[in-house]
Design an enzyme around this catalytic site. Sequence first.
Site, PDB file in Angstrom:
ATOM      1  CB  CYS A  85      -0.739   0.095   1.189  1.00  0.00           C
ATOM      2  SG  CYS A  85      -2.101   1.422   1.087  1.00  0.00           S
ATOM      3  CE  LYS A 125      -0.340  -6.017  -4.720  1.00  0.00           C
ATOM      4  NZ  LYS A 125      -1.717  -5.470  -4.868  1.00  0.00           N
ATOM      5  CG  ASN A 187       0.004  -6.312  -8.915  1.00  0.00           C
ATOM      6  OD1 ASN A 187      -0.069  -5.479  -8.039  1.00  0.00           O
ATOM      7  ND2 ASN A 187      -1.096  -6.302  -9.717  1.00  0.00           N
ATOM      8  N   GLY A 188       0.514  -5.577 -12.025  1.00  0.00           N
ATOM      9  CA  GLY A 188       1.137  -4.014 -12.627  1.00  0.00           C
ATOM     10  C   GLY A 188       0.731  -4.007 -13.945  1.00  0.00           C
TER      11      GLY A 188
END
Length: 358
Positions: A85, A125, A187-188
């Site tokens: 985050c 993550k 991811n992305g």
Amino acid sequence: MAGITNTAFRRLCREYGAGLYVSEMITTRALVERNEATMRLIRHHESETPRSIQLYGVDPVVTAEAARIIAEEDRADHIDLNFGCPVPKVTRKGGGSALPWKLGLFRDIVEGAVKAAGDVPVTVKMRKGIDADHLTYLDAGRIAEDAGAAAVALHARTAAEFYSGTADWSAITKLKETVTSIPVLGNGDIWSAADAVRMMDETGCDGVVVGRGCLGRPWLFGELATAFGAEAPVVDANLGFVAQAFRRHAELLAEFFEDEDRGCRDIRKHVAWYFKGYPVGGDLRASLATASSLAEIDDLLAQLDHDAPYPGAAAEGQRGRAGSPKRPVLPQGWLDSRDIAEDASCELQGAELDTSGG
């Protein structure tokens, strides 16, 4: 994905294709203290399997206790630790993507969670790091691997990049070369099934994690399943199909909140995502974004041209927030050392007090 991946949205995504659908961010202290809102957020519908809960914590003892509760009370089949985050209210207290900079603290949290979770797999993550000068992902990947994590996932941006620009998939390749005994997930910028296939081909990663790409497109997971050789419903995403998905989402939200008015208010933020690129006029979009009942939504959706075809490129590409790069907000002196200092520990105490769900 706070405020998005509640039970209603997870159920909807699952109706279109197989996947591991993770809960909203659950604050570990709120879970340990059995905060009423948090205990509601960790509940799963009986149709959800496997069940997955994402934990956010900064205290090794509290995080371990949260993992123990989940495992011993059979509340999930998988735990994901969120160190990705980038929002200021999280990083300013040393949480999220700021935390892996403190290597010992990161190690203690992951080791404690893995041990407390027992047979429930724990994944991690993370982001590349705080900024280009303070990268953490390779060290964090090795630590997570040694600590017994079941897999690691990398959002290939730094906290400073937020959601801007293009994800650096080469970092996923480097992490895959570094972490060799457990799966590495990428991811992305996964906006389509073709993007997922390309990421795996280019980076060698073992799977993909989807965030913003599914906003207004819960059927993306069916397309992903098909692309990777599984069976899933074939979708013709004309406007009638999208309207039906939107209506189903609103219905599930009303059920989740046990309040039709609240469910209809919550679906409002999804209007632009669902109808991106489709011939839906501004007045009708505005009306959908203020509807307060399912009957009102039905009347508005009936005004659409349900035969309007999928608009192609206009409906594809980036969805959700992007913004611009920004200087990460960190605790004072955070970057002075890779070890946790007493003054930083004081800052961390406040990071555990927020309610779950972002």
